[in-house]
Design a protein around this motif. Structure first.
Motif, PDB file in Angstrom:
ATOM      1  N   VAL A 216       0.840  -1.196   0.000  1.00  0.00           N
ATOM      2  CA  VAL A 216       0.000   0.000   0.000  1.00  0.00           C
ATOM      3  C   VAL A 216       0.875   1.247   0.000  1.00  0.00           C
ATOM      4  N   LEU A 217       1.922   1.244   0.804  1.00  0.00           N
ATOM      5  CA  LEU A 217       2.828   2.392   0.854  1.00  0.00           C
ATOM      6  C   LEU A 217       3.578   2.562  -0.457  1.00  0.00           C
ATOM      7  N   GLN A 218       3.962   1.438  -1.092  1.00  0.00           N
ATOM      8  CA  GLN A 218       4.654   1.514  -2.378  1.00  0.00           C
ATOM      9  C   GLN A 218       3.761   2.157  -3.441  1.00  0.00           C
ATOM     10  N   ALA A 234      -4.870   4.229  -5.442  1.00  0.00           N
ATOM     11  CA  ALA A 234      -3.579   3.544  -5.359  1.00  0.00           C
ATOM     12  C   ALA A 234      -3.610   2.457  -4.295  1.00  0.00           C
ATOM     13  N   ALA A 235      -4.217   2.770  -3.151  1.00  0.00           N
ATOM     14  CA  ALA A 235      -4.278   1.787  -2.060  1.00  0.00           C
ATOM     15  C   ALA A 235      -5.120   0.578  -2.449  1.00  0.00           C
ATOM     16  N   MET A 236      -6.256   0.807  -3.104  1.00  0.00           N
ATOM     17  CA  MET A 236      -7.090  -0.310  -3.545  1.00  0.00           C
ATOM     18  C   MET A 236      -6.353  -1.171  -4.565  1.00  0.00           C
ATOM     19  N   SER A 237      -5.646  -0.546  -5.493  1.00  0.00           N
ATOM     20  CA  SER A 237      -4.860  -1.270  -6.484  1.00  0.00           C
ATOM     21  C   SER A 237      -3.849  -2.183  -5.799  1.00  0.00           C
ATOM     22  N   ALA A 238      -3.201  -1.669  -4.758  1.00  0.00           N
ATOM     23  CA  ALA A 238      -2.198  -2.455  -4.038  1.00  0.00           C
ATOM     24  C   ALA A 238      -2.809  -3.670  -3.356  1.00  0.00           C
TER      25      ALA A 238
END
Length: 294
Positions: A216-218, A234-238
């Motif tokens: 998530v951080l990446q 971005a977080a959901m994608s991770a």
């Protein structure tokens, strides 16, 4: 007024009944008021349009504030009933799930139609992968706008905070476009929405951390395309491991999203909602913000 009780009853209302009828929905009223004022202003140049747009936003915000204080003018039990209704109108948990779930279909035209109902982009020429991506992106972005942020401002400022946030978010959705008509008229609303969403968007990312950890951080570090809206995406994608892309705007890495991934995203959505609901309930129960509660 017991703020925790108002919150729990509003939550129960939302989960059992979903959205209120449009005729009596405060967010619809915000939109109609903004639309009426917008239609009455003939564009006259950069500065006049900006000032007129700012005035429209202020009028709608004042209207939202006035609504939020109505319960305090009523006797029991009408004050509780109205407070519950108004708070429930500021967030949308069940209906967001329902709208996104309708995009899970093998019929590409049916999917195209369902996705067009929840995104502003043109879906006519999108392939199946980008339609699935748009659905998941909408879920992730609206998790912030329709759940995390309004309850964040309720937690801080009570009912006025929740309704003012929804008013500003509605103004941005209606006026915050970068085109000839709204470039300056909608700028005040758009910037105000950016300010109000700055903390909630990043708080939403934190809520994904227990589900996706370091990844998530990446992905968060890759979210440099928008001030706020790309952060929850971005977080959901991770977490679900798929690429999410708005062509020409942003792209987060992963495999191509499928119908099954939309369903997985909905499960993640409910886990994040559960985290946030528990946090809000515990903070209200402990009266962490007693001086700011309604």
């Amino acid at each position: 007024m017991d703020v925790l009780m108002v919150f729990l009853l509003a939550l129960l209302w939302d989960l059992l009944l979903g959205e209120s009828p449009a005729l009596v929905h405060p967010v619809v009223w915000f939109g109609k008021l903004a639309g009426f004022l917008d239609s009455g202003w003939k564009r006259r140049g950069h500065s006049p349009d900006f000032l007129a747009g700012a005035l429209v936003a202020i009028i709608v915000i004042i209207f939202a504030l006035a609504l939020s204080f109505l319960p305090f003018c009523l006797p029991l039990p009408l004050n509780y009933a109205l407070a519950v209704y108004l708070l429930k109108s500021s967030f949308a948990i069940r209906s967001l799930h329902e709208h996104v779930a309708r995009t899970v279909t093998e019929d590409i035209e049916e999917k195209r139609k369902a996705v067009s109902m929840i995104v502003s982009r043109n879906t006519e020429n999108l392939d199946e992968g980008h339609l699935n991506s748009a659905s998941i992106e909408s879920l992730a972005e609206n998790l912030n706008d329709s759940v995390i942020a309004p309850l964040f401002y309720f937690l801080l400022f009570g009912l006025p905070g929740a309704l003012v946030y929804r008013a500003v978010n509605t103004l941005d959705a209606m006026l915050g476009y970068r085109n000839e008509r709204y470039e300056f008229f909608g700028k005040f609303s758009a910037r105000l929405d950016d300010i109000l969403n700055f903390i909630p968007a990043r708080l939403t990312v934190l809520l994904y951390l227990p589900l996706g950890g370091r990844k998530v951080l990446q992905h968060y570090r890759l979210a440099r395309f928008k001030l706020n809206s790309d952060k929850p995406i971005a977080a959901m994608s991770a977490v679900i491991g798929v690429w999410l892309e708005k062509p020409g705007v942003y792209r987060f890495p992963g495999r191509e999203p499928t119908n099954e991934d939309i369903m997985r995203a909905l499960k993640v959505y409910w886990l994040v909602v559960a985290e946030w609901v528990i946090i809000v309930a515990l903070l209200l129960a402990k009266e962490v913000f007693p001086c700011l509660s309604p």
